[in-house]
Design a protein around this motif. Structure first.
Motif, PDB file in Angstrom:
ATOM      1  N   LEU A   1      -4.645 -33.097  35.404  1.00 31.19           N
ATOM      2  CA  LEU A   1      -4.005 -32.506  36.714  1.00 31.19           C
ATOM      3  C   LEU A   1      -4.152 -30.950  36.611  1.00 31.19           C
ATOM      4  O   LEU A   1      -4.051 -30.322  37.600  1.00 31.19           O
ATOM      5  N   GLY A   2      -4.347 -30.357  35.255  1.00 32.32           N
ATOM      6  CA  GLY A   2      -4.330 -28.903  35.150  1.00 32.32           C
ATOM      7  C   GLY A   2      -3.393 -28.123  35.666  1.00 32.32           C
ATOM      8  O   GLY A   2      -2.222 -28.584  35.761  1.00 32.32           O
ATOM      9  N   SER A   3      -3.942 -27.330  36.531  1.00 35.44           N
ATOM     10  CA  SER A   3      -2.751 -26.098  37.047  1.00 35.44           C
ATOM     11  C   SER A   3      -1.965 -26.620  38.139  1.00 35.44           C
ATOM     12  O   SER A   3      -1.156 -26.016  38.648  1.00 35.44           O
ATOM     13  N   ARG A   4      -2.147 -28.054  38.651  1.00 35.52           N
ATOM     14  CA  ARG A   4      -1.218 -28.458  39.619  1.00 35.52           C
ATOM     15  C   ARG A   4       0.124 -28.624  39.464  1.00 35.52           C
ATOM     16  O   ARG A   4       1.025 -29.039  39.809  1.00 35.52           O
ATOM     17  N   ILE A   5       0.400 -28.827  37.864  1.00 31.84           N
ATOM     18  CA  ILE A   5       1.532 -28.957  37.379  1.00 31.84           C
ATOM     19  C   ILE A   5       1.963 -27.920  36.303  1.00 31.84           C
ATOM     20  O   ILE A   5       1.241 -27.453  35.711  1.00 31.84           O
ATOM     21  N   PRO A   6       3.288 -27.508  36.604  1.00 29.80           N
ATOM     22  CA  PRO A   6       3.683 -26.494  35.756  1.00 29.80           C
ATOM     23  C   PRO A   6       3.605 -26.679  34.177  1.00 29.80           C
ATOM     24  O   PRO A   6       4.147 -27.883  33.777  1.00 29.80           O
ATOM     25  N   MET A   7       3.448 -25.727  33.440  1.00 31.78           N
ATOM     26  CA  MET A   7       3.477 -25.672  31.885  1.00 31.78           C
ATOM     27  C   MET A   7       4.949 -26.258  31.499  1.00 31.78           C
ATOM     28  O   MET A   7       4.785 -27.079  30.734  1.00 31.78           O
ATOM     29  N   THR A   8       6.156 -25.624  32.202  1.00 30.19           N
ATOM     30  CA  THR A   8       7.374 -26.068  31.899  1.00 30.19           C
ATOM     31  C   THR A   8       7.455 -27.619  32.171  1.00 30.19           C
ATOM     32  O   THR A   8       8.367 -28.184  31.311  1.00 30.19           O
ATOM     33  N   LEU A   9       6.776 -28.159  33.002  1.00 28.34           N
ATOM     34  CA  LEU A   9       6.916 -29.972  33.316  1.00 28.34           C
ATOM     35  C   LEU A   9       6.312 -30.534  31.919  1.00 28.34           C
ATOM     36  O   LEU A   9       6.892 -31.505  31.461  1.00 28.34           O
ATOM     37  N   LYS A  10       5.120 -29.937  31.481  1.00 27.84           N
ATOM     38  CA  LYS A  10       4.515 -30.567  30.362  1.00 27.84           C
ATOM     39  C   LYS A  10       5.308 -30.688  29.097  1.00 27.84           C
ATOM     40  O   LYS A  10       5.494 -31.353  28.334  1.00 27.84           O
ATOM     41  N   ILE A  11       6.148 -29.522  29.022  1.00 27.29           N
ATOM     42  CA  ILE A  11       7.067 -29.243  27.864  1.00 27.29           C
ATOM     43  C   ILE A  11       8.338 -30.309  28.033  1.00 27.29           C
ATOM     44  O   ILE A  11       8.592 -30.745  26.894  1.00 27.29           O
ATOM     45  N   PHE A  12       8.583 -30.264  29.201  1.00 22.06           N
ATOM     46  CA  PHE A  12       9.702 -31.137  29.354  1.00 22.06           C
ATOM     47  C   PHE A  12       9.543 -32.864  29.148  1.00 22.06           C
ATOM     48  O   PHE A  12      10.070 -33.318  28.469  1.00 22.06           O
ATOM     49  N   VAL A  13       8.193 -32.923  29.502  1.00 25.34           N
ATOM     50  CA  VAL A  13       7.759 -34.526  29.220  1.00 25.34           C
ATOM     51  C   VAL A  13       7.448 -34.787  27.806  1.00 25.34           C
ATOM     52  O   VAL A  13       7.834 -35.651  27.139  1.00 25.34           O
ATOM     53  N   LEU A  14       6.850 -33.779  27.029  1.00 29.84           N
ATOM     54  CA  LEU A  14       6.856 -33.805  25.477  1.00 29.84           C
ATOM     55  C   LEU A  14       8.145 -33.918  25.007  1.00 29.84           C
ATOM     56  O   LEU A  14       8.321 -34.725  23.825  1.00 29.84           O
ATOM     57  N   ALA A  15       9.058 -33.098  25.392  1.00 27.99           N
ATOM     58  CA  ALA A  15      10.362 -33.305  24.655  1.00 27.99           C
ATOM     59  C   ALA A  15      11.102 -34.552  25.183  1.00 27.99           C
ATOM     60  O   ALA A  15      11.754 -35.275  24.090  1.00 27.99           O
ATOM     61  N   LEU A  16      10.788 -35.045  26.264  1.00 30.64           N
ATOM     62  CA  LEU A  16      11.412 -36.460  26.830  1.00 30.64           C
ATOM     63  C   LEU A  16      10.748 -37.766  25.661  1.00 30.64           C
ATOM     64  O   LEU A  16      11.299 -38.545  25.180  1.00 30.64           O
ATOM     65  N   ALA A  17       9.229 -37.259  25.596  1.00 31.84           N
ATOM     66  CA  ALA A  17       8.857 -38.289  24.687  1.00 31.84           C
ATOM     67  C   ALA A  17       9.212 -38.300  23.341  1.00 31.84           C
ATOM     68  O   ALA A  17       9.244 -39.499  22.593  1.00 31.84           O
ATOM     69  N   ILE A  18       9.657 -37.093  22.721  1.00 34.14           N
ATOM     70  CA  ILE A  18       9.991 -37.152  21.305  1.00 34.14           C
ATOM     71  C   ILE A  18      11.284 -37.962  21.593  1.00 34.14           C
ATOM     72  O   ILE A  18      11.728 -38.653  20.448  1.00 34.14           O
ATOM     73  N   ALA A  19      12.246 -37.353  22.331  1.00 35.00           N
ATOM     74  CA  ALA A  19      13.651 -38.160  22.588  1.00 35.00           C
ATOM     75  C   ALA A  19      13.345 -39.657  22.723  1.00 35.00           C
ATOM     76  O   ALA A  19      14.382 -40.550  21.901  1.00 35.00           O
TER      77      ALA A  19
END
Length: 441
Positions: free
Chosen positions: A154-172
């Motif tokens: 999806l590239g730049s269509r989604i903000p980097m902060t959303l990717k970070i949120f999803v990564l943190a959510l996946a770790i939790a």
């Protein structure tokens, strides 16, 4: 003057580029899944099942005998390495990442709780008191490799902060999945093996407290810990998580010591030879290069060195092999419509595709409205809802839990159909939902 590339470098360059792309792990995972499904439903389907049920025996005389199928070696052996890297990621995030403070962790933890609780409840609604009741943990998981791969597309269509949120959510989410496996999907317990595991774990903690940074020492004790868990009845992959939490997150050199040391070595390197010659005939320069390499190792923590060294093996070998061994469902003679609408399959599909997005969004929304958390900068509710849809890709962890929940091959096949369908729906709808977001400039 630029050095001319060797022919082998030219040939391997496309492969290196592929391996360094975020989406590559997910692409390889999809390829192995398709291969498994085609193989299991081809004229060679017998060879597919025969391969994974081939037994491999490692005998240490009267001390230890390990006689398991190839499928068992993958799910209890290779996946322990996968869980080890998951444990390293969890520890890193708890120390310095998005789970290192309550302010940072509140939203992803709230989303992860919703993304586990709601799918489990939806599955239970379809299967309470039935033969599939034990599978409630299957739709709770998120496959971060797939999700990261799609977000990279999806590239730049989604903000980097959303990717970070999803990564943190996946770790939790991974923390929750590990606890579910350890508490609810454990077989008969061997007290002796658990005592041995406990003693080894104490040695690992002592090693950490003494300040040892030896990867070899942690590896040897880690293998013994895994063997003890393998024989204990508690799933062997839990050894990987426990081992990860004993790996030191401190280094021998701090950044200033490293910088000063390397500057001295580079200066000495420059003064002891011709810039345009290699170091083959210069012993002093060879020594300097080795000293620089040693300094680089000493500034990195053992946690970083393990994580960096294992990541390619996990992403491009262990997880694809796991998919190849576990995703194959033989559909011949199976009523697909009835299979899809069986309580087990339907519970998983609804749990992953509906439960995940509803749970993540609802719990995140409540956390923000009740002032426990705030939306990351640049993330709106539409972005977050799309991330919740993508989180319904359960695949690797869901298949893994399914294998623990169901010993009956027929029930396991139904759960695999549910996981594949729910994950596919989540991936397709999540991608196109987020694709409608305006591209970031």
């Amino acid at each position: 003057m630029q050095r001319k590339k060797d022919p082998i470098e030219v040939l391997l360059n496309p492969i290196n580029e592929f391996l360094h792309k975020e989406a590559s792990g997910g692409i390889l995972l999809i390829i192995c899944t398709v291969i498994a499904l085609v193989w299991a439903n081809s004229t060679f389907s017998d060879s597919y099942h025969h391969l994974w049920h081939t037994y491999i025996n490692i005998d240490f005389g009267n001390v230890l005998n390990l006689n398991y199928s190839l499928h068992h070696w993958i799910n209890d052996g290779l996946m322990a390495v996968f869980f080890f890297t998951v444990g390293l990621e969890i520890k890193r995030e708890l120390l310095i990442g998005e789970l290192s403070s309550m302010q940072k962790a509140s939203l992803p933890i709230a989303g992860a709780i919703g993304g586990m609780v709601v799918p489990a409840i939806l599955f239970a609604i379809f299967n309470s008191g039935g033969i599939g009741a034990d599978g409630w943990g299957i739709p709770m998981a998120t496959d971060i490799a797939f999700v990261v791969g799609i977000m990279a597309l999806l590239g730049s269509r989604i903000p980097m902060t959303l990717k970070i949120f999803v990564l943190a959510l996946a770790i939790a989410d991974d923390i929750g999945a590990v606890l579910v496996i350890a508490i609810f999907y454990t077989a008969e317990i061997s007290t002796t093996a658990l005592i041995i595991a406990g003693i080894v774990l104490i040695f690992l903690i002592i090693l950490n407290r003494l300040g040892s940074k030896s990867l070899i020492a942690y590896t040897i004790l880690g293998i013994i810990l895994w063997l003890a868990f393998l024989k204990s009845g508690v799933h062997a992959t839990i050894a990987g998580i426990l081992l990860a939490f004993t790996i030191p997150a401190s280094s021998r050199f701090n950044t200033k010591e490293f910088s000063d040391r390397v500057k001295q070595l580079i200066k000495k390197f420059d003064e002891t030879g011709d810039h345009w010659k290699n170091v083959l005939d210069n012993a002093e320069r060879q020594h300097d290069v080795m000293a620089i390499e040693s300094s680089c190792e000493k500034v990195l923590t053992p946690l970083q060195r393990f994580e960096h060294g294992l990541h390619p093996w996990v992403a491009f070998f262990i997880i694809p092999i796991f998919a190849l061994a576990n995703a194959g469902v033989t559909l011949a003679g199976l009523d697909i419509l009835n299979a899809l609408f069986s309580p087990i399959s339907l519970g998983i599909i609804i749990g992953l595709f509906i439960g995940k997005q509803v749970g993540i969004f609802a719990f995140s929304f409540l956390a923000v409205k009740m002032k426990f958390a705030s939306l990351p900068e640049g993330v709106n509710w539409k972005n977050l809802y799309g991330a919740g849809i993508l989180a319904g890709i359960g695949f690797t962890m869901s298949l893994f839990i399914a294998g623990l929940a169901f010993a009956d091959p027929a029930l396991l096949d139904l759960s695999k159909i549910g996981v594949l369908t729910g994950s596919l729906l989540s991936g397709i709808f999540g991608y196109f939902y987020l694709k409608t977001s305006p591209e970031k400039k």
